[in-house]
Design a protein around this motif. Structure first.
Motif, short mmCIF file in Angstrom:
data_model
loop_
_atom_site.label_atom_id
_atom_site.label_comp_id
_atom_site.label_asym_id
_atom_site.label_seq_id
_atom_site.Cartn_x
_atom_site.Cartn_y
_atom_site.Cartn_z
N GLN A 4 -4.80 4.51 -3.03
CA GLN A 4 -3.38 4.28 -2.78
C GLN A 4 -2.61 4.13 -4.09
O GLN A 4 -1.46 4.57 -4.20
CB GLN A 4 -3.19 3.04 -1.91
CG GLN A 4 -3.58 3.23 -0.45
CD GLN A 4 -2.73 4.30 0.21
OE1 GLN A 4 -3.20 5.40 0.50
NE2 GLN A 4 -1.47 4.02 0.45
N GLU A 50 -10.25 2.32 -1.31
CA GLU A 50 -8.98 2.63 -0.66
C GLU A 50 -7.80 2.19 -1.54
O GLU A 50 -6.79 2.91 -1.66
CB GLU A 50 -8.90 1.93 0.70
CG GLU A 50 -7.56 2.11 1.40
CD GLU A 50 -7.39 1.16 2.57
OE1 GLU A 50 -6.30 1.18 3.17
OE2 GLU A 50 -8.34 0.40 2.88
N ARG A 61 2.68 -0.29 -6.94
CA ARG A 61 1.54 0.58 -6.60
C ARG A 61 0.49 0.57 -7.71
O ARG A 61 -0.71 0.55 -7.44
CB ARG A 61 2.04 2.01 -6.35
CG ARG A 61 2.89 2.16 -5.10
CD ARG A 61 2.07 2.02 -3.81
NE ARG A 61 1.31 3.22 -3.52
CZ ARG A 61 1.79 4.27 -2.85
NH1 ARG A 61 3.04 4.26 -2.40
NH2 ARG A 61 1.02 5.31 -2.60
N ARG A 72 -2.28 7.70 -5.37
CA ARG A 72 -1.27 8.44 -4.61
C ARG A 72 0.14 8.03 -5.05
O ARG A 72 1.04 8.87 -5.18
CB ARG A 72 -1.42 8.16 -3.12
CG ARG A 72 -2.64 8.80 -2.47
CD ARG A 72 -2.82 8.28 -1.05
NE ARG A 72 -4.02 8.80 -0.42
CZ ARG A 72 -4.54 8.30 0.70
NH1 ARG A 72 -3.95 7.27 1.30
NH2 ARG A 72 -5.63 8.83 1.22
N LEU A 93 0.81 -1.22 0.00
CA LEU A 93 0.00 0.00 0.00
C LEU A 93 0.84 1.27 0.00
O LEU A 93 0.43 2.29 -0.55
CB LEU A 93 -0.94 0.00 1.21
CG LEU A 93 -2.08 -1.02 1.19
CD1 LEU A 93 -2.92 -0.89 2.45
CD2 LEU A 93 -2.96 -0.83 -0.04
N HIS A 94 2.02 1.22 0.62
CA HIS A 94 2.89 2.40 0.69
C HIS A 94 4.25 2.14 0.03
O HIS A 94 5.22 2.83 0.33
CB HIS A 94 3.09 2.81 2.15
CG HIS A 94 1.80 3.06 2.88
ND1 HIS A 94 1.06 4.21 2.71
CD2 HIS A 94 1.09 2.27 3.75
CE1 HIS A 94 -0.04 4.14 3.45
NE2 HIS A 94 -0.04 2.98 4.08
N TYR A 137 -12.27 10.20 0.11
CA TYR A 137 -10.94 10.64 -0.33
C TYR A 137 -11.05 11.96 -1.10
O TYR A 137 -10.70 12.04 -2.28
CB TYR A 137 -10.28 9.55 -1.19
CG TYR A 137 -10.14 8.25 -0.45
CD1 TYR A 137 -9.06 8.04 0.42
CD2 TYR A 137 -11.10 7.24 -0.57
CE1 TYR A 137 -8.94 6.85 1.12
CE2 TYR A 137 -10.98 6.05 0.13
CZ TYR A 137 -9.90 5.87 0.98
OH TYR A 137 -9.78 4.70 1.68
N GLU A 165 -7.82 13.30 -2.82
CA GLU A 165 -7.47 12.58 -4.05
C GLU A 165 -8.41 12.98 -5.19
O GLU A 165 -7.98 13.15 -6.33
CB GLU A 165 -7.53 11.07 -3.83
CG GLU A 165 -6.36 10.50 -3.06
CD GLU A 165 -6.39 10.88 -1.58
OE1 GLU A 165 -7.48 11.25 -1.08
OE2 GLU A 165 -5.32 10.82 -0.94
#
Length: 300
Positions: A176, A172, A157, A179, A149-150, A216, A219
């Motif tokens: 992600q 979600e 990603r 992002r 996720l990060h 979000y 976003e």
């Protein structure tokens, strides 16, 4: 929609990150100093002839300092495991190993959905096994999304929507992935290209999009701003290109008229050369017509 082409683009645009994600077991020694070059398909067709079996992306990895021997990664994407042939992949790897004179060859298969394809091929008799072939498999649909996720690996990603996660978390996951794209890819053109990639594989329904918009807002605002900026930029580029094209067409028409008045009717080939010439060439020809004695002298 071609999944093969989507993944081929992804691997060619981000080869280092793609190998570190899809072939992590063998990519440990690959860093940014390593050279990764795609092996050209037309070259393979020419040199392998009838033996050529076109798969997705053969990548030749070389270490400029010579600390390791070159390694070839043969990467294939399969959206339907029923279409996968381990015999075809084994043939192709042997062909490439012979053609490039390499023994370090790593076959990698990315399964977009489902499993069930054979993982190994063994040939032998009653007493000995004479050939054994296997490959690295990346089963995206069974790969947990949570650890990525990060991730700072953009390929990981972007593929979050293809991984395993509870259905309720899809908005979600989409956020992600988006992002990651904005933070890890600075070029607007590629951002637009891979926003489409995320959107295709997330495939949010109307309810999921409402949830995304509600939970979000940052976003959503970033996406809206990006879309407006990119659209405005595209419109400006389109207007500029249209203006340049119009001027070129006008200059070509004037030159054709001048030449036909001076020399008579031009051939179809001569007209086509003038109509497809760039602005600088047209300017040069327009100057030559003042002293030239034939169309050939103008267009030489």
């Amino acid at each position: 929609m071609s999944h093969d082409q989507n993944f081929k683009n992804l691997i060619l645009d981000y080869p280092h990150q793609a190998l570190r994600f899809f072939a992590a077991e063998e990519a440990g020694g690959i860093d940014q100093a390593t050279s990764i070059l795609p092996v050209r398909q037309e070259q393979l067709q020419e040199r392998l002839g009838e033996r050529f079996r076109e798969l997705d992306v053969p990548l030749l990895v070389e270490w400029p300092d010579g600390r390791r021997e070159a390694m070839l990664f043969v990467v294939e994407e399969e959206s339907d495991p029923r279409r996968f042939s381990i015999h075809r992949l084994a043939h192709y790897c042997l062909d490439l190993a012979e053609l490039l004179d390499l023994t370090r060859v790593v076959p990698v298969v990315i399964f977009l959905r489902g499993t069930g394809a054979p993982r190994a091929l063994a040939l032998g008799g009653d007493r000995h096994e004479y050939l054994r072939f296997r490959y690295l498999a990346c089963e995206l649909a069974s790969l947990p999304a949570e650890p990525y996720l990060h991730s700072d690996n953009l390929v990981a990603r972007l593929n979050l929507p293809n991984m395993a996660y509870p259905a309720a978390r899809k908005p979600e996951i989409f956020a992600q992935a988006w992002r990651g794209l904005l933070s890890l890819e600075p070029e607007p053109e590629r951002q637009a290209k891979y926003l489409d990639f995320i959107d295709i594989y997330a495939a949010l329904d109307d309810n999921e999009r409402r949830v995304f918009q509600a939970h979000y807002p940052d976003e959503v605002h970033a996406m809206s701003t990006f879309a407006e900026r990119f659209t405005e930029r595209g419109l400006k580029q389109g207007l500029q290109q249209g203006l340049e094209q119009g001027l070129q067409q006008g200059e070509a028409a004037v030159l054709i008229r001048q030449m036909e008045r001076k020399f008579g009717a031009l051939s179809e080939a001569q007209r086509r050369r003038i109509e497809t010439a760039d602005a600088e060439t047209l300017l040069t020809w327009s100057e030559r017509i003042l002293v030239a004695q034939s169309p050939e002298e103008v267009l030489r």
